[in-house]
Design a protein around this motif. Structure first.
Motif, PDB file in Angstrom:
ATOM      1  N   VAL A  89     -79.129   8.937 -52.318  1.00  0.00           N
ATOM      2  CA  VAL A  89     -79.076   7.526 -50.925  1.00  0.00           C
ATOM      3  C   VAL A  89     -77.819   7.212 -50.423  1.00  0.00           C
ATOM      4  N   LEU A 132     -76.281   9.920 -48.891  1.00  0.00           N
ATOM      5  CA  LEU A 132     -76.857  11.184 -47.974  1.00  0.00           C
ATOM      6  C   LEU A 132     -77.217  10.806 -47.012  1.00  0.00           C
ATOM      7  N   ILE A 133     -78.653  10.100 -47.503  1.00  0.00           N
ATOM      8  CA  ILE A 133     -79.238   9.530 -46.534  1.00  0.00           C
ATOM      9  C   ILE A 133     -79.470   8.817 -45.702  1.00  0.00           C
ATOM     10  N   THR A 155     -75.952   8.264 -45.147  1.00  0.00           N
ATOM     11  CA  THR A 155     -74.660   8.659 -43.667  1.00  0.00           C
ATOM     12  C   THR A 155     -76.124   9.985 -42.620  1.00  0.00           C
ATOM     13  N   GLY A 156     -77.240  10.387 -42.808  1.00  0.00           N
ATOM     14  CA  GLY A 156     -77.739  10.937 -41.902  1.00  0.00           C
ATOM     15  C   GLY A 156     -78.273  10.117 -40.898  1.00  0.00           C
ATOM     16  N   VAL A 157     -78.822   8.237 -41.597  1.00  0.00           N
ATOM     17  CA  VAL A 157     -79.223   7.386 -40.792  1.00  0.00           C
ATOM     18  C   VAL A 157     -78.205   7.173 -39.437  1.00  0.00           C
ATOM     19  N   ILE A 184     -75.389   8.217 -38.943  1.00  0.00           N
ATOM     20  CA  ILE A 184     -75.078   9.187 -37.587  1.00  0.00           C
ATOM     21  C   ILE A 184     -76.639   9.726 -36.321  1.00  0.00           C
ATOM     22  N   ILE A 185     -78.197   9.156 -36.592  1.00  0.00           N
ATOM     23  CA  ILE A 185     -79.158   9.091 -35.990  1.00  0.00           C
ATOM     24  C   ILE A 185     -78.702   7.502 -35.801  1.00  0.00           C
ATOM     25  N   LEU A 191     -78.595  17.615 -36.966  1.00  0.00           N
ATOM     26  CA  LEU A 191     -76.954  17.014 -37.583  1.00  0.00           C
ATOM     27  C   LEU A 191     -77.576  16.045 -39.415  1.00  0.00           C
ATOM     28  N   GLY A 192     -78.017  15.303 -38.562  1.00  0.00           N
ATOM     29  CA  GLY A 192     -78.040  13.664 -38.592  1.00  0.00           C
ATOM     30  C   GLY A 192     -79.150  14.335 -40.252  1.00  0.00           C
ATOM     31  N   MET A 193     -80.123  14.674 -39.687  1.00  0.00           N
ATOM     32  CA  MET A 193     -81.877  14.367 -40.582  1.00  0.00           C
ATOM     33  C   MET A 193     -81.704  16.188 -41.642  1.00  0.00           C
ATOM     34  N   PHE A 233     -78.547  15.797 -43.431  1.00  0.00           N
ATOM     35  CA  PHE A 233     -77.621  14.749 -44.876  1.00  0.00           C
ATOM     36  C   PHE A 233     -79.214  13.976 -44.870  1.00  0.00           C
ATOM     37  N   VAL A 234     -80.218  13.121 -44.616  1.00  0.00           N
ATOM     38  CA  VAL A 234     -81.677  12.858 -44.901  1.00  0.00           C
ATOM     39  C   VAL A 234     -82.515  13.109 -45.892  1.00  0.00           C
ATOM     40  N   GLY A 285     -80.020  14.389 -48.690  1.00  0.00           N
ATOM     41  CA  GLY A 285     -80.436  13.080 -49.678  1.00  0.00           C
ATOM     42  C   GLY A 285     -82.007  12.987 -50.408  1.00  0.00           C
ATOM     43  N   LEU A 293     -82.679  13.137 -54.817  1.00  0.00           N
ATOM     44  CA  LEU A 293     -83.367  12.155 -55.085  1.00  0.00           C
ATOM     45  C   LEU A 293     -84.356  12.269 -56.104  1.00  0.00           C
TER      46      LEU A 293
END
Lengths: 313, 313
Positions: A289, A291-292, A294-296, A298-299, B119-121, B123-124, B127, B131
């Motif tokens: 979660v 990591l997700i 973090t990505g969200v 950034i976007i 880059l953001g994706m 991480f998604v 993640g 999971l």
């Protein structure tokens, strides 16, 4: 106040402070000092590599240094190996690290210039070679850093971590370079339009070379400090800084297309990135979660930033 | 006979692959067998698929920094949902492909830098993979396993798969009207728009197609390794970019070569084996990939220079 909110870097600080408040809100203020010191320490490493990456990104579209992690690993490994735990060789180690950074930076730009390949591919190929060199010198050894350095990197002065002070000093130098010297004007001009900069008589090649050199040297210094901080060099110690160095620059409000950069934003973004992770840890969220999220984030930031640009127009 | 630029573009990667292959055969004649070839090129199939995916993104002037984590994510889905509950697995993968298409549209509509969004994706996807599969494990779907270890007569599976992929990708991207449209968007977006085509549709399909190839890469990889891990394919991001460039593609202008990309991926895979046959320590394997990349780009520059000289005469 209004002028302050018009700064592109202010939002990364707003975000960092709100995450900080949200975290200590949960812990009831119990670990405020510890959290802040940890945030400053870990942010400092991101800031060091982020500044170098920012200068490179300033040069315009396509300019990104992908060799940052490999440079960190090689510089950290070789410097620790040379110092071999002896306190007297601390300065020698630092000079070696800087020379390694200088070497990688020079080769990076030599490839870009001589082969006329896009910087991404040049630094990528270079990072493969440098990473191999690091693997070859490291050989799974884990040499302890000199005691003086280990103490320096893990302790605080006046409540502020030493590493953060080093990063602050470098940031000040970077700010002066960017805003108060002709060099800063030149690289911004190159980033905005390379042909225009060339016609205006700016030494484009020289300035680009210096920028790649600067970025690699900062990465090497960061690798040297990180190896001492974590009690030994590891081959993968730079890996998370590849994406991190790009992320903090972008979140900090620097234009990805180049030509418009700022130093303070890197601090806000670095603190923010670390604090988000510790906030999610405090809430007991798992690695996936985290990591997700973090990505969200950034976007979301890049979406908001693009919206702001539209508003100005 | 005049050699066209396109032929020159493909000649360098073909020559470098043949040269490497000849080197391997000279050093280890036993590799010149059915099993030898299969072992040499086995792991190249997923890399080639990921390279084609990256090439599609690069065809519309973008860059996907999340390729490695996405392939890892697909591998995790394939080893869990696709094996246990095939319908749910297919739905998850379709959702992922739809996400890619949406990303392509958002990047265009908001004029975002693709590097930062992907880059953001990354991480998604990373993640989500953690999971789904917190520890390495899972089981490959039987059919994927069966296809990847099947032993067709005369020619090994790895070779057949690579050739089929090259032909299919060539027909799809160089010969179909959709392919022309996608490359046109990379070449000159505005003129495609003026000609009455929908740039949104073209970008969405480029991203969706890329996701399809990446999904295939993940499933192939799991078929080979029998189980998955959230970090299984992280190297693919950089390898796929390197493969596209090695195969004669460029970052901008929609100038790509599907056959070249497959050959580029095979060359990169072979580079590692070549070195181990030379009895050079495995430490330098990654470095060799970087070195080969540099050499091929240098040769290409040389050929381009010769050609432009010939043209001027």
């Amino acid at each position: 106040m209004k002028a302050l909110f018009a700064k592109p870097w202010i939002w990364s600080f707003v975000a960092a402070v709100s995450v900080w408040l949200a975290t200590i809100g949960v812990t009831g203020g119990a670990s405020t000092v510890g959290l802040s010191q940890a945030a400053l320490t870990f942010a400092a490493f991101s800031v060091l590599v982020g500044i170098g990456q920012m200068f490179v990104i300033t040069l315009g579209p396509g300019n990104i240094d992908l060799s940052v992690p490999a440079t960190m690993a090689l510089a950290g490994t070789v410097a620790l190996k040379y110092m071999d735990g002896q306190n007297g060789l601390v300065l020698h180690g630092l000079i070696i690290a800087i020379f390694i950074g200088g070497g990688v930076g020079t080769l990076n730009y030599a490839l870009i210039k001589a082969l006329r390949i896009p910087p991404i591919i040049a630094t990528l190929s270079m990072s493969f070679v440098v990473q191999s060199a690091a693997i070859w010198t490291n050989r799974g050894l884990r040499i302890k850093p000199p005691q003086v350095l280990a103490d320096f990197t893990t302790s605080t002065s006046l409540g502020i971590p030493n590493i953060a002070l080093v990063a602050l000093l470098m940031s000040a130098v970077a700010w002066v370079l960017l805003h108060r010297t002709p060099y800063g004007r030149w690289i911004m001009a190159i980033g905005q339009s390379l042909p225009a900069a060339r016609m205006a008589g700016i030494a484009v090649d020289g300035n680009r070379f210096v920028t790649y050199l600067f970025c690699a040297i900062l990465a090497a210094i960061c690798g040297y400090l990180l190896a001492c901080f974590s009690g030994g060099a590891a081959l993968n110690m730079g890996s998370e800084y590849l994406l991190m160095s790009i992320a903090v620059v972008v979140i900090g409000g620097t234009a990805v297309a180049g030509g418009d950069s700022n130093v303070p934003g890197i601090w806000g973004a670095s603190l923010f990135m670390f604090l988000v992770v510790s906030m999610l840890n405090t809430y007991g969220v798992g690695a996936g979660v985290r990591l997700i999220m973090t990505g969200v984030i950034i976007i979301t930031v890049i979406l908001l930033a693009s919206g702001r640009k539209d508003a100005i127009r | 006979m005049r050699i066209s630029t396109d032929m020159l573009r493909i000649a360098v990667p073909v020559a470098s692959l043949l040269l490497l292959l000849a080197g391997v055969f000279y050093l280890q004649p036993r590799a010149m067998s059915y099993n030898g070839l299969n072992l040499l090129f086995n792991l190249a199939v997923p890399i080639a698929l990921a390279t084609i995916a990256q090439m599609l993104i690069m065809a519309v002037n973008d860059l996907d920094l999340s390729m490695g984590t996405f392939v890892s994510f697909v591998a995790c889905v394939a080893a869990t949902y696709l094996h246990d509950t095939p319908i749910l697995g297919v739905l998850v993968l379709l959702g992922a492909i739809a996400t890619y298409a949406a990303l392509g549209v958002i990047i265009y509509l908001r004029d975002l830098p693709s590097i930062v969004v992907t880059l953001g994706m990354s991480f998604v996807w990373g993640g989500l993979a953690v999971l789904i599969l917190p520890a390495p494990g899972g089981t490959a779907p039987e059919w994927a396993r069966a296809v990847m270890i099947s032993k067709p007569p005369l020619v090994p599976m790895a070779i057949i798969a690579s050739v089929l992929l090259a032909v299919f990708a060539h027909l799809l991207i160089m010969r179909s009207s959709l392919g022309v449209l996608i490359r046109g968007v990379g070449g000159n977006q505005r003129s495609v728009q003026r000609a009455g085509w929908s740039v949104i549709a073209a970008r969405a399909s480029a991203y969706a197609l890329a996701a399809c190839f990446a999904v295939a890469a993940g499933i192939c990889l799991v078929g080979l390794t029998t189980s998955a891990d959230a970090n299984i394919a992280l190297r693919y991001t950089l390898l796929s970019i390197a493969g596209v460039i090695l195969g004669g593609g460029e970052f901008t202008g929609g100038r790509i070569s599907p056959v070249g990309a497959v050959i580029g991926a095979l060359t990169l895979t072979l580079a590692g084996s070549f070195l181990s046959f030379l009895r050079i320590s495995p430490d330098w394997q990654i470095g060799a990939q970087g070195g080969i990349l540099i050499i091929v780009l240098a040769v290409r520059l040389l050929l381009n220079r010769l050609e432009s000289k010939g043209g001027a005469r």
